[in-house]
Write a protein that holds these residues in place. Sequence first.
Motif, PDB file in Angstrom:
ATOM      1  N   ALA A  18       0.818  -1.219   0.000  1.00  0.00           N
ATOM      2  CA  ALA A  18       0.000   0.000   0.000  1.00  0.00           C
ATOM      3  C   ALA A  18       0.849   1.266   0.000  1.00  0.00           C
ATOM      4  CB  ALA A  18      -0.939  -0.002   1.198  1.00  0.00           C
ATOM      5  N   SER A  19       2.121   1.162  -0.339  1.00  0.00           N
ATOM      6  CA  SER A  19       2.937   2.360  -0.390  1.00  0.00           C
ATOM      7  C   SER A  19       2.460   3.273  -1.507  1.00  0.00           C
ATOM      8  CB  SER A  19       4.414   1.983  -0.612  1.00  0.00           C
ATOM      9  OG  SER A  19       4.582   1.333  -1.860  1.00  0.00           O
ATOM     10  N   GLY A  20       2.286   4.539  -1.190  1.00  0.00           N
ATOM     11  CA  GLY A  20       1.842   5.515  -2.165  1.00  0.00           C
ATOM     12  C   GLY A  20       0.345   5.546  -2.392  1.00  0.00           C
ATOM     13  N   VAL A  21      -0.385   4.692  -1.661  1.00  0.00           N
ATOM     14  CA  VAL A  21      -1.843   4.681  -1.802  1.00  0.00           C
ATOM     15  C   VAL A  21      -2.484   4.646  -0.425  1.00  0.00           C
ATOM     16  CG1 VAL A  21      -1.651   3.426  -3.975  1.00  0.00           C
ATOM     17  CG2 VAL A  21      -2.150   2.168  -1.885  1.00  0.00           C
ATOM     18  N   THR A  22      -3.738   5.048  -0.376  1.00  0.00           N
ATOM     19  CA  THR A  22      -4.552   4.890   0.822  1.00  0.00           C
ATOM     20  C   THR A  22      -5.495   3.731   0.568  1.00  0.00           C
ATOM     21  OG1 THR A  22      -4.460   7.262   1.295  1.00  0.00           O
ATOM     22  CG2 THR A  22      -6.208   5.992   2.365  1.00  0.00           C
ATOM     23  N   ALA A  23      -5.407   2.698   1.394  1.00  0.00           N
ATOM     24  CA  ALA A  23      -6.172   1.490   1.132  1.00  0.00           C
ATOM     25  C   ALA A  23      -6.726   0.918   2.424  1.00  0.00           C
ATOM     26  CB  ALA A  23      -5.302   0.445   0.431  1.00  0.00           C
ATOM     27  N   GLY A  24      -7.907   0.316   2.327  1.00  0.00           N
ATOM     28  CA  GLY A  24      -8.496  -0.336   3.483  1.00  0.00           C
ATOM     29  C   GLY A  24      -9.997  -0.480   3.348  1.00  0.00           C
ATOM     30  N   GLU A  25     -10.584  -1.093   4.356  1.00  0.00           N
ATOM     31  CA  GLU A  25     -12.023  -1.326   4.359  1.00  0.00           C
ATOM     32  C   GLU A  25     -12.767  -0.034   4.685  1.00  0.00           C
ATOM     33  OE1 GLU A  25     -15.303  -4.263   6.534  1.00  0.00           O
ATOM     34  OE2 GLU A  25     -13.167  -4.771   6.564  1.00  0.00           O
ATOM     35  N   VAL A  26     -13.900   0.135   4.033  1.00  0.00           N
ATOM     36  CA  VAL A  26     -14.758   1.301   4.244  1.00  0.00           C
ATOM     37  C   VAL A  26     -16.204   0.820   4.289  1.00  0.00           C
ATOM     38  CG1 VAL A  26     -13.181   2.908   3.100  1.00  0.00           C
ATOM     39  CG2 VAL A  26     -14.948   1.732   1.758  1.00  0.00           C
ATOM     40  N   THR A  27     -17.105   1.705   4.659  1.00  0.00           N
ATOM     41  CA  THR A  27     -18.532   1.413   4.545  1.00  0.00           C
ATOM     42  C   THR A  27     -19.166   2.461   3.637  1.00  0.00           C
ATOM     43  OG1 THR A  27     -18.996   2.667   6.569  1.00  0.00           O
ATOM     44  CG2 THR A  27     -18.722   0.279   6.787  1.00  0.00           C
TER      45      THR A  27
END
Length: 293
Positions: A50-59
């Motif tokens: 995930a370097s250089g990006v914003t990533a993860g679970e969302v609703t």
Amino acid sequence: MQHDIDAGTAGLDGLLNPPLSRRGFVMTSLMSGLTLATTRVEAQVIHTDASGVTAGEVTIPAGDGPMPAYRAVPEGAGPFPIVLVIEEIFGVHDYIKDICRRLAKAGYCAVAPELYARQGDLSTMTDVKQIVRDVISKTPDTQWIADLDATASWAATSAKGDPARLGVMGWCRGGRGAWLYAAHRRDLKAAVAWYGPIGGEPSAIQPRTAGDVAGEINAPLLALYGGADTGIPVASVEAARDAAKAAGRSVELVVYPDAPHGFHADYRLSYRKEAAEDGWRRALAFLKANGLG
């Protein structure tokens, strides 16, 4: 954006039925790891950090509550072109999440909503037949289409997405979804269907096939299929391409002669490195060539 959503329903009589009552969400968060429902290799071949990006679970706000999803978007101000990622039948697991990160690394706001969250908990299912019978066959097309519309709106307002540059990419059952969504959204710029079923047995809640809507797609579509796919005859994909062409629509078909179904799924024995890598290069080039650069 509501105008575009409403306009996108034109010409789809028989696909968009009167609204069906919705049930509560069975899955309120995404699964961890890989699906339990198919034979896997020891680990994913590709792991994207995930370097250089914003990533993860969302609703994501849906009509009946918060829908779990995974998003990955480049760091920076944006706005970035949006790619809606449509899962296989196995849920938004690590492979689908990795695809979102790959797209983010390529400059896209990629979001994968859990489209089957109301029908069952895919994280616990180990039987493919059970998934098809109890989840896939019971998910109305109206439901997941509305959820993708909600995801596109959310990406534009909450994830630095550019609503004027919207694309869709789907795998397996999600490949069918890419065809149908391309027939739904008039503002769609491009669609990529990885070995999505073309035919099938219609039902009251899934009344039209990808082949049925091929002549109605609103955006150029890249169709990536395996010549050794025993479940999707190449002739059926060629017929869909020809129907689109006859209606003045654009379908670019690429068939990998020796590739089976699921050749891009690098966590399964069906993975074929050469076809998967070539298809990915073609997919990214196709998005850029059709206004998602």
